[in-house]
Design a protein around this motif. Structure first.
Motif, PDB file in Angstrom:
ATOM      1  N   LEU A  44       0.617  -1.176   0.071  1.00  0.00           N
ATOM      2  CA  LEU A  44       0.013  -0.005   0.122  1.00  0.00           C
ATOM      3  C   LEU A  44       0.849   1.331   0.110  1.00  0.00           C
ATOM      4  CD1 LEU A  44      -2.863  -1.141   2.368  1.00  0.00           C
ATOM      5  CD2 LEU A  44      -3.023  -0.773  -0.128  1.00  0.00           C
ATOM      6  N   LEU A  45       1.998   1.232   0.739  1.00  0.00           N
ATOM      7  CA  LEU A  45       2.672   2.323   0.690  1.00  0.00           C
ATOM      8  C   LEU A  45       3.435   2.707  -0.529  1.00  0.00           C
ATOM      9  CD1 LEU A  45       3.817   4.574   2.482  1.00  0.00           C
ATOM     10  CD2 LEU A  45       5.920   3.146   3.470  1.00  0.00           C
ATOM     11  N   ALA A  46       3.672   1.701  -1.203  1.00  0.00           N
ATOM     12  CA  ALA A  46       4.144   1.646  -2.641  1.00  0.00           C
ATOM     13  C   ALA A  46       3.284   2.373  -3.732  1.00  0.00           C
ATOM     14  CB  ALA A  46       4.839   0.516  -3.418  1.00  0.00           C
ATOM     15  N   ARG A  47       1.898   2.110  -3.381  1.00  0.00           N
ATOM     16  CA  ARG A  47       0.956   2.957  -4.176  1.00  0.00           C
ATOM     17  C   ARG A  47       0.732   4.399  -3.655  1.00  0.00           C
ATOM     18  NH1 ARG A  47      -4.490  -0.218  -4.167  1.00  0.00           N
ATOM     19  NH2 ARG A  47      -4.917   1.197  -5.831  1.00  0.00           N
ATOM     20  N   VAL A  48       0.801   4.407  -2.680  1.00  0.00           N
ATOM     21  CA  VAL A  48       0.730   5.966  -1.928  1.00  0.00           C
ATOM     22  C   VAL A  48       1.931   6.815  -2.387  1.00  0.00           C
ATOM     23  CG1 VAL A  48       0.841   6.949   0.113  1.00  0.00           C
ATOM     24  CG2 VAL A  48      -0.703   5.173   0.028  1.00  0.00           C
ATOM     25  N   ASP A  49       3.033   6.123  -2.214  1.00  0.00           N
ATOM     26  CA  ASP A  49       4.136   6.839  -2.796  1.00  0.00           C
ATOM     27  C   ASP A  49       4.182   7.280  -4.207  1.00  0.00           C
ATOM     28  OD1 ASP A  49       5.426   6.985   0.039  1.00  0.00           O
ATOM     29  OD2 ASP A  49       6.683   5.178  -0.546  1.00  0.00           O
ATOM     30  N   SER A  50       3.498   6.426  -4.997  1.00  0.00           N
ATOM     31  CA  SER A  50       3.730   6.584  -6.602  1.00  0.00           C
ATOM     32  C   SER A  50       2.709   7.735  -6.781  1.00  0.00           C
ATOM     33  CB  SER A  50       3.213   5.250  -7.317  1.00  0.00           C
ATOM     34  OG  SER A  50       3.057   5.534  -8.673  1.00  0.00           O
ATOM     35  N   ALA A  51       1.731   7.771  -5.966  1.00  0.00           N
ATOM     36  CA  ALA A  51       0.466   8.672  -6.149  1.00  0.00           C
ATOM     37  C   ALA A  51       0.884  10.085  -5.732  1.00  0.00           C
ATOM     38  CB  ALA A  51      -0.640   8.428  -5.427  1.00  0.00           C
ATOM     39  N   LEU A  52       1.919  10.093  -4.855  1.00  0.00           N
ATOM     40  CA  LEU A  52       2.296  11.525  -4.117  1.00  0.00           C
ATOM     41  C   LEU A  52       3.703  12.023  -4.873  1.00  0.00           C
ATOM     42  CD1 LEU A  52       1.798  10.839  -0.191  1.00  0.00           C
ATOM     43  CD2 LEU A  52       0.236  12.238  -1.849  1.00  0.00           C
ATOM     44  N   LYS A  53       4.371  11.119  -5.563  1.00  0.00           N
ATOM     45  CA  LYS A  53       5.667  11.300  -6.311  1.00  0.00           C
ATOM     46  C   LYS A  53       5.258  12.635  -7.135  1.00  0.00           C
ATOM     47  CE  LYS A  53       9.429   9.688  -8.680  1.00  0.00           C
ATOM     48  NZ  LYS A  53      10.292   8.427  -9.226  1.00  0.00           N
ATOM     49  N   PRO A  54       4.454  12.929  -7.824  1.00  0.00           N
ATOM     50  CA  PRO A  54       4.122  14.163  -8.744  1.00  0.00           C
ATOM     51  C   PRO A  54       4.194  15.308  -7.821  1.00  0.00           C
ATOM     52  CG  PRO A  54       2.826  12.242  -9.440  1.00  0.00           C
ATOM     53  CD  PRO A  54       3.488  11.949  -8.217  1.00  0.00           C
ATOM     54  N   PHE A  55       3.804  15.464  -6.641  1.00  0.00           N
ATOM     55  CA  PHE A  55       3.857  16.319  -5.836  1.00  0.00           C
ATOM     56  C   PHE A  55       4.861  16.713  -4.957  1.00  0.00           C
ATOM     57  CE2 PHE A  55      -0.435  14.429  -6.872  1.00  0.00           C
ATOM     58  CZ  PHE A  55      -0.918  15.365  -7.501  1.00  0.00           C
ATOM     59  N   ALA A  56       5.993  15.754  -5.181  1.00  0.00           N
ATOM     60  CA  ALA A  56       6.819  15.906  -4.198  1.00  0.00           C
ATOM     61  C   ALA A  56       6.666  15.922  -2.623  1.00  0.00           C
ATOM     62  CB  ALA A  56       7.777  17.020  -4.520  1.00  0.00           C
ATOM     63  N   LEU A  57       5.704  14.831  -2.253  1.00  0.00           N
ATOM     64  CA  LEU A  57       5.513  14.844  -0.923  1.00  0.00           C
ATOM     65  C   LEU A  57       5.618  13.222  -0.439  1.00  0.00           C
ATOM     66  CD1 LEU A  57       1.878  16.483  -0.900  1.00  0.00           C
ATOM     67  CD2 LEU A  57       3.887  17.359   0.115  1.00  0.00           C
ATOM     68  N   ARG A  61       4.516  13.974   4.999  1.00  0.00           N
ATOM     69  CA  ARG A  61       4.348  15.388   4.663  1.00  0.00           C
ATOM     70  C   ARG A  61       2.839  15.607   4.225  1.00  0.00           C
ATOM     71  NH1 ARG A  61       8.642  18.963   2.550  1.00  0.00           N
ATOM     72  NH2 ARG A  61       7.457  19.011   0.538  1.00  0.00           N
ATOM     73  N   TYR A  62       2.416  14.733   3.812  1.00  0.00           N
ATOM     74  CA  TYR A  62       0.943  14.945   3.144  1.00  0.00           C
ATOM     75  C   TYR A  62       0.104  14.843   4.441  1.00  0.00           C
ATOM     76  CZ  TYR A  62      -3.431  13.250   1.616  1.00  0.00           C
ATOM     77  OH  TYR A  62      -5.080  13.074   1.195  1.00  0.00           O
ATOM     78  N   GLU A  63       0.125  13.789   5.422  1.00  0.00           N
ATOM     79  CA  GLU A  63      -0.579  13.736   6.345  1.00  0.00           C
ATOM     80  C   GLU A  63      -0.643  15.174   7.439  1.00  0.00           C
ATOM     81  OE1 GLU A  63      -0.957   9.534   8.545  1.00  0.00           O
ATOM     82  OE2 GLU A  63       0.978  10.260   8.360  1.00  0.00           O
ATOM     83  N   VAL A  64       0.453  15.815   7.431  1.00  0.00           N
ATOM     84  CA  VAL A  64       0.360  17.052   7.968  1.00  0.00           C
ATOM     85  C   VAL A  64      -0.438  18.118   7.352  1.00  0.00           C
ATOM     86  CG1 VAL A  64       1.888  19.187   8.859  1.00  0.00           C
ATOM     87  CG2 VAL A  64       2.816  16.853   9.289  1.00  0.00           C
ATOM     88  N   LEU A  65      -0.114  18.070   6.049  1.00  0.00           N
ATOM     89  CA  LEU A  65      -0.735  18.975   5.212  1.00  0.00           C
ATOM     90  C   LEU A  65      -2.503  18.714   5.599  1.00  0.00           C
ATOM     91  CD1 LEU A  65       1.376  19.632   1.871  1.00  0.00           C
ATOM     92  CD2 LEU A  65       1.173  21.034   3.708  1.00  0.00           C
ATOM     93  N   ARG A  66      -2.910  17.606   4.982  1.00  0.00           N
ATOM     94  CA  ARG A  66      -3.928  16.975   5.159  1.00  0.00           C
ATOM     95  C   ARG A  66      -4.833  17.524   6.347  1.00  0.00           C
ATOM     96  NH1 ARG A  66      -7.347  17.308   1.328  1.00  0.00           N
ATOM     97  NH2 ARG A  66      -8.361  18.636   3.098  1.00  0.00           N
ATOM     98  N   ALA A 138      -8.045   8.826  -6.314  1.00  0.00           N
ATOM     99  CA  ALA A 138      -8.439   8.183  -7.587  1.00  0.00           C
ATOM    100  C   ALA A 138      -7.329   7.052  -7.805  1.00  0.00           C
ATOM    101  CB  ALA A 138      -7.806   9.072  -8.685  1.00  0.00           C
ATOM    102  N   ASP A 139      -5.991   7.100  -7.343  1.00  0.00           N
ATOM    103  CA  ASP A 139      -4.983   5.762  -7.768  1.00  0.00           C
ATOM    104  C   ASP A 139      -4.957   5.019  -6.505  1.00  0.00           C
ATOM    105  OD1 ASP A 139      -4.570   7.523  -9.748  1.00  0.00           O
ATOM    106  OD2 ASP A 139      -2.674   8.446  -9.007  1.00  0.00           O
ATOM    107  N   VAL A 140      -5.518   5.283  -5.230  1.00  0.00           N
ATOM    108  CA  VAL A 140      -5.400   4.397  -4.135  1.00  0.00           C
ATOM    109  C   VAL A 140      -6.597   4.026  -3.395  1.00  0.00           C
ATOM    110  CG1 VAL A 140      -4.118   4.085  -2.146  1.00  0.00           C
ATOM    111  CG2 VAL A 140      -3.031   5.031  -3.840  1.00  0.00           C
ATOM    112  N   PHE A 141      -7.132   5.055  -2.897  1.00  0.00           N
ATOM    113  CA  PHE A 141      -8.268   4.943  -1.771  1.00  0.00           C
ATOM    114  C   PHE A 141      -9.517   4.469  -2.489  1.00  0.00           C
ATOM    115  CE2 PHE A 141      -6.123   8.458   0.406  1.00  0.00           C
ATOM    116  CZ  PHE A 141      -5.129   7.722   1.162  1.00  0.00           C
ATOM    117  N   ALA A 142      -9.884   4.942  -3.794  1.00  0.00           N
ATOM    118  CA  ALA A 142     -11.002   4.516  -4.163  1.00  0.00           C
ATOM    119  C   ALA A 142     -11.167   3.069  -4.428  1.00  0.00           C
ATOM    120  CB  ALA A 142     -11.410   5.133  -5.532  1.00  0.00           C
ATOM    121  N   ALA A 143      -9.953   2.461  -4.880  1.00  0.00           N
ATOM    122  CA  ALA A 143      -9.745   0.843  -5.000  1.00  0.00           C
ATOM    123  C   ALA A 143      -8.520   0.309  -4.386  1.00  0.00           C
ATOM    124  CB  ALA A 143      -9.833   0.557  -6.527  1.00  0.00           C
ATOM    125  N   PRO A 144      -8.640   0.240  -3.235  1.00  0.00           N
ATOM    126  CA  PRO A 144      -7.591  -0.438  -2.279  1.00  0.00           C
ATOM    127  C   PRO A 144      -7.015  -1.779  -2.718  1.00  0.00           C
ATOM    128  CG  PRO A 144      -9.590  -0.341  -0.873  1.00  0.00           C
ATOM    129  CD  PRO A 144      -9.803   0.337  -2.391  1.00  0.00           C
TER     130      PRO A 144
END
Length: 178
Positions: A44-57, A61-66, A138-144
Motif C-alpha cells: 500500500l505504501l508503494a502505491r501511495v508513494d507513487s501517487a504522491l511522487k508528482p507532488f514531491a510529497l 508530509r501529506y498527512e500534516v498538510l491534510r 483516484a489512484d489508491v483509496f477508491a480501489a484499495p
C-alpha cells in the motif's frame, strides 16, 4: 518493492509452514499475522508513494498538510498534530521544518501559550494538498485492492488490534451512509 510478476507460491504461507515444521506452532499464527500486515503495508505504501511522487510529497508530509486542511482555521498547535498523527514530536518537527522550507506551512506563535507554536497552512500548501488528495483518492483509496465488505472487516479487525494495544479507548461510530 512490488514485483512485476506474481510468485508461484505465497512466501508467507511457506514461512508459516516452516514455523510449524520447526516446532514453533504456538507462534506460527502470530508470525503470519505480523508478516502479512507488514507486507500489505509495503504494498500500500508503494502505491501511495507513487501517487504522491508528482507532488514531491512523502506520506508524512501529506498527512500534516491534510490534517491542517481539515482543521477549521487551517492551523493547529504542534502538540495537536503530534497527538492526532500519533508520531513522535521530533518527527513532526522535522516534517514541519521541510514544509516551512517549501512554503507549504508557516509557524505562528500560539495566541495563549508563549512556549507553543501553531502550524498554519499556506495557500500554496492548501492547493497542493487538495491536488494530492485528488490523486490519492483516484489512484489508491477508491480501489484499495479488496472489496468494500473485506475493507470494512479489515478495518474492524485492525481497530480491535489497535485498541488492544492501547492506541485509543473507543472508536467513535461512523455516520450511517445516506
Amino acid at each position: 518493492m512490488v514485483r512485476s510478476r506474481p510468485l508461484p507460491v505465497d512466501p508467507l504461507a511457506e514461512a508459516k509452514r516452516q514455523w510449524i515444521a520447526h516446532g514453533w506452532s504456538d507462534a506460527a499464527d502470530g508470525m503470519a499475522v505480523v508478516t502479512s500486515v507488514m507486507r500489505a503495508q509495503q504494498l500500500l505504501l508503494a502505491r501511495v508513494d507513487s501517487a504522491l511522487k508528482p507532488f514531491a510529497l512523502s506520506f508524512a508530509r501529506y498527512e500534516v498538510l491534510r490534517l491542517l486542511a481539515f482543521s477549521r482555521a487551517g492551523r493547529l498547535p504542534l502538540s495537536s498534530v503530534v497527538a492526532r498523527l500519533q508520531v513522535h514530536a521530533t518527527t513532526v518537527t522535522s516534517t514541519a521544518d521541510r514544509l516551512v522550507r517549501d512554503g507549504l506551512i508557516v509557524r505562528e506563535p500560539h495566541p495563549h501559550d508563549g512556549r507553543a507554536a501553531l502550524l498554519a497552512l499556506t495557500d500554496e500548501g492548501r492547493d497542493l494538498v487538495e491536488r494530492a488528495t485528488t490523486a490519492l483518492n483516484a489512484d489508491v483509496f477508491a480501489a484499495p485492492g479488496i472489496s468494500s465488505a473485506d475493507a470494512a472487516e479489515l478495518v474492524a479487525i485492525v481497530a480491535r488490534l489497535r485498541k488492544g494495544a492501547g492506541d485509543f479507548t473507543e472508536p467513535r461510530p461512523l455516520p450511517e451512509p445516506l
